[in-house]
Design an enzyme around this catalytic site. Structure first.
Site, PDB file in Angstrom:
ATOM      1  N   TYR A  48      34.558  32.838  39.988  1.00 31.59           N
ATOM      2  CA  TYR A  48      34.689  32.785  38.530  1.00 31.59           C
ATOM      3  C   TYR A  48      34.402  31.374  38.006  1.00 31.59           C
ATOM      4  O   TYR A  48      33.660  31.186  37.028  1.00 31.59           O
ATOM      5  CB  TYR A  48      36.103  33.220  38.150  1.00 31.59           C
ATOM      6  CG  TYR A  48      36.385  33.347  36.683  1.00 31.59           C
ATOM      7  CD1 TYR A  48      36.046  34.513  35.988  1.00 31.59           C
ATOM      8  CD2 TYR A  48      37.028  32.338  35.986  1.00 31.59           C
ATOM      9  CE1 TYR A  48      36.342  34.645  34.636  1.00 31.59           C
ATOM     10  CE2 TYR A  48      37.330  32.459  34.637  1.00 31.59           C
ATOM     11  CZ  TYR A  48      36.977  33.614  33.970  1.00 31.59           C
ATOM     12  OH  TYR A  48      37.271  33.749  32.633  1.00 31.59           O
ATOM     13  N   LYS A  82      31.328  30.439  35.517  1.00 33.57           N
ATOM     14  CA  LYS A  82      31.606  29.948  34.166  1.00 33.57           C
ATOM     15  C   LYS A  82      31.066  28.542  33.949  1.00 33.57           C
ATOM     16  O   LYS A  82      30.675  28.182  32.830  1.00 33.57           O
ATOM     17  CB  LYS A  82      33.118  29.988  33.902  1.00 33.57           C
ATOM     18  CG  LYS A  82      33.669  31.399  33.732  1.00 33.57           C
ATOM     19  CD  LYS A  82      32.921  32.179  32.666  1.00 33.57           C
ATOM     20  CE  LYS A  82      33.665  33.416  32.212  1.00 33.57           C
ATOM     21  NZ  LYS A  82      32.848  34.224  31.262  1.00 33.57           N
TER      22      LYS A  82
END
Length: 309
Positions: free
Chosen positions: A167, A171
């Site tokens: 993640y 991101k």
């Protein structure tokens, strides 16, 4: 109010628009006149077990409130899915003006236990998913001479967190992608920015949020609405929104230290000067941060060499 910012005549695609933040974005834009494609596979947090009714329920609610919306269940995780999402806007409304990539998933694991499948599954939806929708949408925006792109990062991308290497990497990558869109779109009326939102959604399940301040998705939506509006005056930037606070996050560079040559020991001896944030460089992505970085660095080297000589 006559001064309300509206989206009449604009067409918006919102990925992950079926729940949480995405739903708040879709409903806000629709309430102000945008025609909206609500894209959502209806998947669980892990990205599995889709429910095609999730997107349609939002589109139906928008229509019931007097707005215009269609549902789309394609996955951003593939190039074909991304193209189909953009095509749904063209098929239903004949254009695409706004692209908000909000779709996301997560699979938690510490670094030593994270599988390659779990790493790729998260990158496929977040980062590759952004490319899968940006790439087909961008050409249409260039032809129209107008576009607003909003990509979603996270404090996990800015600052990291434990058990989310997939993640965090995805991101963080969103920032670089948005900057390229901002640069390549600058001459075509296209602006691209990153939203770094925090809200209490199903991703907060399992957390003790009893002492949190109000953090409904609707509180984060206005910042995205402004980034998506024709009056948006920034590009290549990041806005943070959390619990009613909106701020700018930015990447800066210390002036640093020039020497004509270095040893390992000298780096250590001068590390405090190297890291000194006084008089930091803040280089705007558009028009020329990349060039400015090189130009300023070369100037230091040239001036330093002259002084040494």
């Amino acid at each position: 109010m006559s001064g309300d910012l509206r989206f009449d005549g604009r067409v918006a695609v919102v990925t992950g628009g079926g729940r949480g933040l995405g739903r708040a974005y879709a409903e806000l834009l629709a309430s102000r006149g945008a025609r909206v494609v609500v894209n959502d596979t209806g998947a669980a947090i892990s990205g599995t077990d889709g429910d095609t009714g999730v997107a349609e329920s939002v589109a139906a609610a928008i229509r019931a409130a007097g707005g215009e919306a269609v549902a789309n269940n394609e996955s951003v995780a593939t190039a074909d899915g991304g193209a189909a999402i953009v095509s749904s806007a063209l098929d239903a409304f004949g254009r695409i003006d706004i692209l908000i990539h909000n779709a996301g998933n997560n699979r938690y694991a510490p670094l030593t236990e994270m599988t390659y499948e779990d790493f790729d599954a998260v990158l496929d939806v977040h980062l590759r998913g952004a490319f899968h929708v940006v790439r087909p949408a961008f050409g249409h925006m260039v032809e129209a001479g107008y576009g607003r792109v909003v990509l979603t990062s996270s404090i996990g991308g800015l600052y990291g967190n434990t058990r989310v290497a997939n993640y965090g990497a995805a991101k963080a990558g969103m920032i670089g992608l948005s900057n390229v869109v901002a640069l390549e779109g600058a001459d075509h009326g296209i602006r691209s920015n990153v939203i770094v939102p925090a809200a209490l959604t199903r991703l907060a399940e399992g957390l003790d949020t009893s002492k949190y301040p109000p953090m409904d998705p609707e509180l984060a939506a206005p910042a995205v609405g402004w980034l998506a509006h024709e009056s948006c005056s920034i590009t290549g930037e990041m806005l943070v929104t959390i619990a009613g606070r909106i701020a700018r996050a930015y990447i800066a560079e210390t002036p640093g230290v020039y020497q004509p040559e270095w040893t390992v020991e000298q780096v250590g001896e001068r590390i405090d000067q190297i890291r000194d944030t006084a008089d930091s460089w803040l280089l705007p992505v558009v028009p020329s941060a990349h060039v400015d970085h090189i130009t300023r660095s070369f100037a230091m080297a040239t001036e330093g060499s002259a002084h040494v000589g």
